[in-house]
Design an enzyme around this catalytic site. Structure first.
Site, PDB file in Angstrom:
ATOM      1  N   PRO A 164      -1.732  32.537  -6.253  1.00  0.00           N
ATOM      2  CA  PRO A 164      -1.706  32.610  -7.709  1.00  0.00           C
ATOM      3  C   PRO A 164      -2.359  33.864  -8.282  1.00  0.00           C
ATOM      4  CG  PRO A 164      -2.346  30.422  -7.004  1.00  0.00           C
ATOM      5  CD  PRO A 164      -2.292  31.275  -5.779  1.00  0.00           C
ATOM      6  N   ASN A 165      -1.703  34.402  -9.287  1.00  0.00           N
ATOM      7  CA  ASN A 165      -2.163  35.533 -10.095  1.00  0.00           C
ATOM      8  C   ASN A 165      -2.127  36.880  -9.383  1.00  0.00           C
ATOM      9  OD1 ASN A 165      -2.746  33.950 -12.454  1.00  0.00           O
ATOM     10  ND2 ASN A 165      -4.516  33.168 -11.342  1.00  0.00           N
ATOM     11  N   ARG A 174      -4.524  42.716 -14.038  1.00  0.00           N
ATOM     12  CA  ARG A 174      -5.586  41.719 -14.215  1.00  0.00           C
ATOM     13  C   ARG A 174      -6.903  42.236 -13.649  1.00  0.00           C
ATOM     14  NH1 ARG A 174      -6.611  37.274 -10.188  1.00  0.00           N
ATOM     15  NH2 ARG A 174      -8.168  35.949 -11.159  1.00  0.00           N
ATOM     16  N   TYR A 211     -10.074  44.040  -9.050  1.00  0.00           N
ATOM     17  CA  TYR A 211      -8.948  44.020  -8.126  1.00  0.00           C
ATOM     18  C   TYR A 211      -8.276  45.383  -7.934  1.00  0.00           C
ATOM     19  CZ  TYR A 211      -9.556  39.025  -8.709  1.00  0.00           C
ATOM     20  OH  TYR A 211     -10.088  37.764  -8.742  1.00  0.00           O
ATOM     21  N   ASN A 230      -3.384  35.917   1.442  1.00  0.00           N
ATOM     22  CA  ASN A 230      -4.394  35.974   0.387  1.00  0.00           C
ATOM     23  C   ASN A 230      -4.066  34.803  -0.533  1.00  0.00           C
ATOM     24  OD1 ASN A 230      -5.989  36.371  -1.840  1.00  0.00           O
ATOM     25  ND2 ASN A 230      -5.662  38.579  -1.935  1.00  0.00           N
ATOM     26  N   ALA A 261      -7.042  31.897  -5.683  1.00  0.00           N
ATOM     27  CA  ALA A 261      -7.914  30.778  -6.036  1.00  0.00           C
ATOM     28  C   ALA A 261      -7.634  29.522  -5.206  1.00  0.00           C
ATOM     29  CB  ALA A 261      -7.769  30.457  -7.520  1.00  0.00           C
ATOM     30  N   GLU A 273      -6.943  35.984   6.937  1.00  0.00           N
ATOM     31  CA  GLU A 273      -7.169  35.722   5.514  1.00  0.00           C
ATOM     32  C   GLU A 273      -7.709  36.987   4.858  1.00  0.00           C
ATOM     33  OE1 GLU A 273      -9.761  32.676   2.651  1.00  0.00           O
ATOM     34  OE2 GLU A 273     -10.028  32.627   4.820  1.00  0.00           O
ATOM     35  N   HIS A 309      -9.074  38.795   1.112  1.00  0.00           N
ATOM     36  CA  HIS A 309      -9.484  38.724  -0.292  1.00  0.00           C
ATOM     37  C   HIS A 309      -9.787  40.139  -0.741  1.00  0.00           C
ATOM     38  CE1 HIS A 309      -9.656  34.376  -0.435  1.00  0.00           C
ATOM     39  NE2 HIS A 309     -10.190  34.432   0.763  1.00  0.00           N
ATOM     40  N   ARG A 367     -19.363  36.759  -5.875  1.00  0.00           N
ATOM     41  CA  ARG A 367     -18.840  36.255  -7.144  1.00  0.00           C
ATOM     42  C   ARG A 367     -19.389  34.856  -7.424  1.00  0.00           C
ATOM     43  NH1 ARG A 367     -12.667  37.431  -7.640  1.00  0.00           N
ATOM     44  NH2 ARG A 367     -13.204  36.975  -9.804  1.00  0.00           N
TER      45      ARG A 367
END
Length: 196
Positions: free
Chosen positions: A62-63, A70, A75, A126, A129, A150, A152, A159
């Site tokens: 997502p996103n 964003r 990012y 990735n 969320a 994985e 990120h 965070r």
């Protein structure tokens, strides 16, 4: 598999994908190998025909379709298209075909992982969320036979506290966080090592 059945598969594959001349190196199509290693290449030789490449699935959650728009301070300014193009080029250099997908929907990602079973050599994911919430993605990855990396883009451990835990990390061979979009390249290189 017996030597005779292996030779029959080799002959069938040669008939399906004939080489331009007899001196060409023979490589069995990956779909016949399933998750096995590509055979018939001399050390250091590069595969250039996608029919004979191992396939890596690159999944974004997502996103991540909003990369470059964003929160660029977190990012970066690269778009998802930029990331996919870079990964596709690097994958070809490493001897892999990269198939990339992005979805904002958990079930769609689960379907892609399930469809990859027996077809794809490894997965770079990735989950965004969904890393912190999706047992369904973890279960799908646990049913996948190949290695999983994985990624990120941000350092999730610097965070918010709820981002510190990832369900996917329990299945991944490695986790790359906080290296920006360069992390995808490191993940592909690690998969290449694991699949060598």
């Amino acid at each position: 598999m017996t030597r005779q059945s292996s030779e029959r598969r080799r002959v069938r594959a040669r008939a399906e994908y004939p080489w331009p001349n007899e001196s060409s190196v023979f490589v069995m199509p990956f779909r016949d190998l399933r998750c096995g290693a590509v055979q018939g290449l001399a050390k250091g030789q590069r595969v250039t025909d996608c029919r004979f490449m191992k396939k890596i699935l690159l999944l974004n959650g997502p996103n991540l379709n909003l990369l470059g728009q964003r929160q660029p301070e977190i990012y970066g300014s690269e778009t998802l298209d930029d990331v996919v193009a870079t990964c596709t080029d690097l994958g070809a250099t490493l001897g892999f075909e990269v198939e990339a997908h992005q979805s904002n929907h958990e079930g769609v990602i689960v379907d892609w992982i399930q469809d990859a079973r027996g077809v794809v050599a490894g997965i770079v994911i990735n989950p965004g969320a969904l890393s912190h919430t999706s047992v369904a993605i973890l279960d799908a990855l646990n049913a996948f036979e190949g290695p999983v990396m994985e990624v990120h883009i941000s350092n999730i451990h610097k965070r918010e506290r709820f981002r510190h835990h990832s369900y996917v990390s329990g299945r991944a061979e490695g986790v790359i966080a906080g290296l920006g979009t360069e992390g995808y390249g490191f993940a592909l290189r690690r998969l290449a090592t694991l699949l060598a």
